[in-house]
Design an enzyme around this catalytic site. Structure first.
Site, PDB file in Angstrom:
ATOM      1  NE  ARG A 103      -2.132   1.277   3.710  1.00 16.48           N
ATOM      2  CZ  ARG A 103      -2.755   1.271   4.891  1.00 16.48           C
ATOM      3  NH1 ARG A 103      -4.078   1.151   4.937  1.00 16.48           N
ATOM      4  NH2 ARG A 103      -2.082   1.380   6.010  1.00 16.48           N
ATOM      5  CE  LYS A 197      -1.269   4.954   7.033  1.00 22.32           C
ATOM      6  NZ  LYS A 197      -2.541   5.330   7.659  1.00 22.32           N
ATOM      7  CD  GLU A 230     -11.227   7.389   5.774  1.00 21.96           C
ATOM      8  OE1 GLU A 230     -10.584   6.314   5.858  1.00 21.96           O
ATOM      9  OE2 GLU A 230     -10.884   8.329   5.033  1.00 21.96           O
TER      10      GLU A 230
END
Length: 349
Positions: A103, A197, A230
């Protein structure tokens, strides 16, 4: 154009000027003097929280916390042009390093940051860093930056991307107490940035602060269509009254490694007849608030029960049985999951 200054303004200016006269800024005349000052600060710390750091700008692992710094002209510092990720060290094993590293590199690609090393080298550095730290329980955090070189929007042509990592001596345990949450009023990131991210976490910080100011643990983001998104740095999941595990789609939010692992493990409860199903879907606020159970899912939690949302109880307002059953599944995976895939043994020196 003429300007007007009141007496209070003039007084303020005078006081400010006086403060400048009273403030003599020290000039460090040598690197040894500065280092001595930094080491003096760390000598007063009872327990070193950062036992080891890696820096590609230094070219190695640093053990002296006074030297755990990055250049001020690094584009991650002054432009936010950087990505990061985190892995857990538990009982001498790194949990899901490969999943997190994959990721990490996807985020770097989206941010147009190339790695100074191939993936295998990044992995090796992280494992060696964990071994050098001697930490058996903590977090392994790492960053890819566009690198130092100038203060412009884009890095200089001669700039080299930088890789940083640090081991944090951090104690965590399975969460068993329920928490309260609120709906965030802070705008959430657009999908392009939320699914990457990156280090631009100001919305996340403000969202968390907003919750804490209202006596809650954290907040929940709702997207522009009214669907659940989220938490500030965690995913959210629900148990319906029909005993289905439901997780919001990942098209507008970060696909958390821990919640993805939860989705892989949850069918065990279906086989046992405790859950009726597992799915990802869109949930409205009304559907979510009327769920039987609710939880945050994240690396160090790994599952955190939520018992109240906007001063309204979730289910019966108590920690849910299925929430804890899911928590047990993930925690057991962290403690005794397959080695070589889920867990990597740290080769301590």
């Amino acid at each position: 154009m003429a300007s007007y200054s009141s007496s209070s303004d003039q007084k303020s200016d005078t006081l400010e000027a006086g403060n400048v006269e009273d403030c003599k800024v020290h000039v460090f005349k040598s690197s040894s003097e500065l280092l001595e000052k930094l080491q003096e600060k760390w000598s007063k710390v009872e327990k070193q929280p950062y036992p080891a750091m890696y820096s590609s700008t230094y070219g190695g692992i640093i053990l002296d916390p006074a030297l755990m710094v990055i250049p001020i002209d690094d584009h991650m510092v002054h432009r936010g042009h950087g990505v990061f990720d985190t892995a857990i060290i538990l009982n001498g094993f790194i949990y899901e390093l490969d999943v997190h590293l994959n990721r990490f590199l996807r985020s770097a690609s989206k941010a147009k940051i190339s790695s100074p090393f191939p993936r295998s080298t990044l992995r090796s550095i992280l494992v060696q860093l964990a071994a050098t730290s001697q930490i058996k329980k903590g977090t392994l955090r790492y960053w890819l930056s566009a690198g130092p070189g100038n203060f412009l929007l884009t890095p200089a042509e001669s700039s080299t991307p930088a890789f940083y990592a640090v081991v944090i001596d951090e104690n965590f345990s399975q969460c068993k107490e329920g928490v309260k949450v609120i709906t965030s009023t802070i705008p959430m990131k657009t999908p392009e940035f939320a699914t990457m991210k990156n280090v631009n976490y100001l919305p996340n910080v403000l969202s968390k602060l907003e919750a804490e100011e209202k006596g809650a643990f954290a907040s929940i983001w709702v997207d522009e269509e009214g669907y659940i998104a989220e938490g500030p740095n965690v995913n959210v999941a629900f148990i319906t009254h029909d005993k289905e595990l439901v997780v919001p789609f990942f098209d507008k939010i970060l696909s958390g490694c821990t919640v993805l692992r939860l989705l892989e493990l949850a069918p065990k409860l279906v086989e046992q007849g405790r859950l009726k199903g597992v799915k990802t879907t869109n949930l409205t606020v009304e559907e979510a608030k009327s769920s039987a159970e609710m939880m945050f899912v994240g690396s160090t939690l790994p599952v955190l029960p939520i018992i109240e949302w906007d001063e309204q109880p979730i289910g019966d307002g108590k920690v849910g049985e299925l929430t804890m059953a899911l928590s047990d599944l993930v925690w057991e995976d962290m403690v005794a999951g397959p080695t070589g895939t889920q867990r990597i043994a740290v080769p301590y020196i």
